[in-house]
Design a protein around this motif. Structure first.
Motif, PDB file in Angstrom:
ATOM      1  N   UNK A  38       0.815  -1.210   0.000  1.00  0.00           N
ATOM      2  CA  UNK A  38       0.000   0.000   0.000  1.00  0.00           C
ATOM      3  C   UNK A  38       0.857   1.272   0.000  1.00  0.00           C
ATOM      4  N   UNK A  39       2.006   1.205   0.605  1.00  0.00           N
ATOM      5  CA  UNK A  39       2.891   2.366   0.652  1.00  0.00           C
ATOM      6  C   UNK A  39       3.522   2.653  -0.708  1.00  0.00           C
ATOM      7  N   UNK A  40       3.753   1.640  -1.475  1.00  0.00           N
ATOM      8  CA  UNK A  40       4.535   1.776  -2.708  1.00  0.00           C
ATOM      9  C   UNK A  40       4.000   2.852  -3.651  1.00  0.00           C
ATOM     10  N   UNK A  91       2.381   5.501  -3.049  1.00  0.00           N
ATOM     11  CA  UNK A  91       2.592   6.821  -2.472  1.00  0.00           C
ATOM     12  C   UNK A  91       4.063   7.235  -2.500  1.00  0.00           C
ATOM     13  N   UNK A  92       4.947   6.251  -2.601  1.00  0.00           N
ATOM     14  CA  UNK A  92       6.374   6.544  -2.729  1.00  0.00           C
ATOM     15  C   UNK A  92       6.729   6.906  -4.163  1.00  0.00           C
ATOM     16  N   UNK A  93       5.888   6.489  -5.111  1.00  0.00           N
ATOM     17  CA  UNK A  93       6.206   6.675  -6.530  1.00  0.00           C
ATOM     18  C   UNK A  93       5.525   7.895  -7.130  1.00  0.00           C
ATOM     19  N   UNK A  94       4.354   8.288  -6.618  1.00  0.00           N
ATOM     20  CA  UNK A  94       3.609   9.427  -7.154  1.00  0.00           C
ATOM     21  C   UNK A  94       3.314  10.416  -6.032  1.00  0.00           C
ATOM     22  N   UNK A  95       3.090  11.665  -6.421  1.00  0.00           N
ATOM     23  CA  UNK A  95       2.802  12.695  -5.421  1.00  0.00           C
ATOM     24  C   UNK A  95       1.313  13.025  -5.325  1.00  0.00           C
ATOM     25  N   UNK A  96       0.528  12.747  -6.382  1.00  0.00           N
ATOM     26  CA  UNK A  96      -0.893  13.094  -6.378  1.00  0.00           C
ATOM     27  C   UNK A  96      -1.753  11.837  -6.351  1.00  0.00           C
ATOM     28  N   UNK A  97      -2.744  11.843  -5.425  1.00  0.00           N
ATOM     29  CA  UNK A  97      -3.600  10.670  -5.248  1.00  0.00           C
ATOM     30  C   UNK A  97      -5.013  11.127  -4.926  1.00  0.00           C
ATOM     31  N   UNK A  98      -5.951  10.207  -5.022  1.00  0.00           N
ATOM     32  CA  UNK A  98      -7.291  10.479  -4.550  1.00  0.00           C
ATOM     33  C   UNK A  98      -7.290  10.467  -3.015  1.00  0.00           C
ATOM     34  N   UNK A 104      -5.672   7.817   0.129  1.00  0.00           N
ATOM     35  CA  UNK A 104      -4.940   8.191   1.341  1.00  0.00           C
ATOM     36  C   UNK A 104      -5.702   7.740   2.583  1.00  0.00           C
ATOM     37  N   UNK A 105      -7.029   7.875   2.562  1.00  0.00           N
ATOM     38  CA  UNK A 105      -7.841   7.450   3.701  1.00  0.00           C
ATOM     39  C   UNK A 105      -7.714   5.947   3.927  1.00  0.00           C
ATOM     40  N   UNK A 106      -7.664   5.190   2.834  1.00  0.00           N
ATOM     41  CA  UNK A 106      -7.507   3.743   2.945  1.00  0.00           C
ATOM     42  C   UNK A 106      -6.159   3.382   3.552  1.00  0.00           C
ATOM     43  N   UNK A 107      -5.120   4.056   3.092  1.00  0.00           N
ATOM     44  CA  UNK A 107      -3.783   3.823   3.649  1.00  0.00           C
ATOM     45  C   UNK A 107      -3.763   4.157   5.138  1.00  0.00           C
ATOM     46  N   UNK A 108      -4.342   5.296   5.494  1.00  0.00           N
ATOM     47  CA  UNK A 108      -4.355   5.711   6.893  1.00  0.00           C
ATOM     48  C   UNK A 108      -5.097   4.711   7.778  1.00  0.00           C
ATOM     49  N   UNK A 109      -6.165   4.158   7.259  1.00  0.00           N
ATOM     50  CA  UNK A 109      -6.893   3.160   8.034  1.00  0.00           C
ATOM     51  C   UNK A 109      -6.024   1.974   8.379  1.00  0.00           C
ATOM     52  N   UNK A 110      -5.230   1.526   7.402  1.00  0.00           N
ATOM     53  CA  UNK A 110      -4.324   0.400   7.640  1.00  0.00           C
ATOM     54  C   UNK A 110      -3.201   0.764   8.600  1.00  0.00           C
ATOM     55  N   UNK A 111      -2.628   1.950   8.406  1.00  0.00           N
ATOM     56  CA  UNK A 111      -1.532   2.385   9.276  1.00  0.00           C
ATOM     57  C   UNK A 111      -2.007   2.520  10.720  1.00  0.00           C
ATOM     58  N   UNK A 137       9.479   6.577   6.884  1.00  0.00           N
ATOM     59  CA  UNK A 137       9.626   5.952   8.206  1.00  0.00           C
ATOM     60  C   UNK A 137       8.818   4.665   8.266  1.00  0.00           C
ATOM     61  N   UNK A 138       7.581   4.698   7.812  1.00  0.00           N
ATOM     62  CA  UNK A 138       6.742   3.509   7.829  1.00  0.00           C
ATOM     63  C   UNK A 138       7.348   2.398   6.974  1.00  0.00           C
ATOM     64  N   UNK A 139       7.835   2.748   5.802  1.00  0.00           N
ATOM     65  CA  UNK A 139       8.415   1.737   4.915  1.00  0.00           C
ATOM     66  C   UNK A 139       9.618   1.065   5.571  1.00  0.00           C
ATOM     67  N   UNK A 140      10.397   1.857   6.323  1.00  0.00           N
ATOM     68  CA  UNK A 140      11.594   1.334   6.986  1.00  0.00           C
ATOM     69  C   UNK A 140      11.243   0.471   8.188  1.00  0.00           C
TER      70      UNK A 140
END
Length: 361
Positions: free
Chosen positions: A1-3, A5-12, A16-23, A71-74
């Motif tokens: 899920x992080x990948x 966001x590491x490759x692009x700067x613009x997202x829906x 981001x909400x989905x990623x945050x839910x997992x984090x 930080x999360x990826x690491x």
């Protein structure tokens, strides 16, 4: 899920909400990780406001947010979180007033004055900053332990325990600084509310107004001294609010201090020592320089009638720099009080060496 966001700067925003839910679901299993969700949460919050709560709207990931993704990826693959026992290695109480901060732990108290730049901040921010300073004063030598913070401000308690917030970024970033400091030492803090009436020692320390020993020379005049005798690497008599070097020694425990009480550490002649001791400590300072055969740039009052003045002259290895009386040459910690002798007090700076002292037979 992080990948992505590491490759692009613009997202829906939805992505981001989905990623945050997992984090957020992972935070109990990854120590200190809650800290690294707050910038992402604020980014989502602002994007939703801008898009009129449309989750199909766009959100741009800036460099500050990207730091947290890195930080999360690491850490996510090696993440762990110890079970908290609430067996505290140390209990620290802190408090703030509009003039300064105070802290108390294990029968020791310390305090300091706010810098001019702090005058614009609310009491909530100052309470949080006081807690940060208290940790640095009393827990800098600890690691891998739990610490109890006792604070009489519910906002500061909340921002520490929640590792930040969304709506007040200046408070959230300060809470982040506290947790990053703890993370580097594997310290876990828990903030607990204490009624103001019970926070006696820290409250008393935060309201100390006797600043007679806290005078500092203004940056304008210090620049003249450093250009003639510097550069300097350590300020031997200072506080966090008035230090002239990044490394300094303080009278009481202070954040980032090299040592409490400069007389307890060796004064190496290989360092650029700068000393502006309280007037009552000039002779003790000269003795220390003689005993250790150190070399130091020192500022004293230009009072040839003083008993220590001939010794000061004997130790000089440079010409003196005389600073005539000038309003604004000596500053108080709050920068609003004029020294009572400002109109007739001259200062004298010189480079001195204890190697020149010749003991009389």
């Amino acid at each position: 899920m992080l990948k992505p966001f590491m490759e692009k700067t613009t997202h829906k925003i939805r992505e981001l909400a989905s990623l945050l839910g997992t984090l957020n679901a992972a935070t109990p299993a990854v120590a200190y990780s809650l800290t690294y969700c707050k910038r992402l949460e604020r980014k989502k919050f602002l994007a939703l406001i801008a898009s009129d709560i449309d989750y199909e709207g766009k959100v741009t990931i800036n460099e500050r947010v990207r730091e947290d993704l890195v930080w999360w990826k690491t850490n996510v693959s090696k993440g762990f979180s110890k079970i908290r026992t609430k067996k505290f290695a140390l209990e620290i109480s802190s408090d703030a007033s509009l003039t300064g901060w105070g802290a108390h732990s294990e029968n020791r108290s310390t305090h300091g004055f706010w810098e001019k730049s702090h005058e614009k901040y609310s009491i909530n921010y100052l309470e949080l900053l006081a807690a940060s300073y208290a940790l640095q004063c009393f827990a800098s030598n600890l690691s891998d332990c739990e610490i109890l913070l006792r604070i009489d401000n519910t906002t500061a308690v909340s921002y520490i325990n929640r590792a930040g917030g969304i709506q007040l970024p200046h408070l959230s970033e300060l809470a982040r600084n506290i947790w990053e400091w703890c993370e580097s030492r594997q310290i876990w803090v828990f903030a607990s509310y204490i009624p103001s009436g019970e926070n006696v020692e820290a409250d008393r320390a935060s309201r100390i107004k006797n600043i007679d020993t806290e005078w500092e020379i203004s940056n304008k005049f210090f620049s003249k001294i450093e250009s003639k005798f510097g550069p300097f690497s350590i300020d031997l008599f200072a506080s966090n609010a008035n230090k002239k070097c990044e490394r300094f020694c303080s009278r009481f425990p202070q954040p980032n201090t090299k040592a409490v009480d400069a007389f307890t550490i060796p004064w190496s002649d290989k360092e650029g020592l700068y000393a502006f001791p309280p007037f009552s400590l000039v002779l003790k300072t000269l003795r220390k320089i003689i005993i250790e055969k150190a070399e130091c740039t020192i500022i004293v009052t230009h009072w040839p009638s003083q008993a220590w003045y001939p010794l000061f002259v004997e130790l000089q290895v440079s010409d003196s720099l005389i600073l005539p009386p000038k309003i604004g040459m000596l500053l108080s910690p709050c920068r609003k009080k004029t020294h009572p002798l400002a109109a007739r007090l001259s200062l004298e700076a010189a480079n001195i060496s204890g190697k020149l002292f010749r003991k009389e037979d």
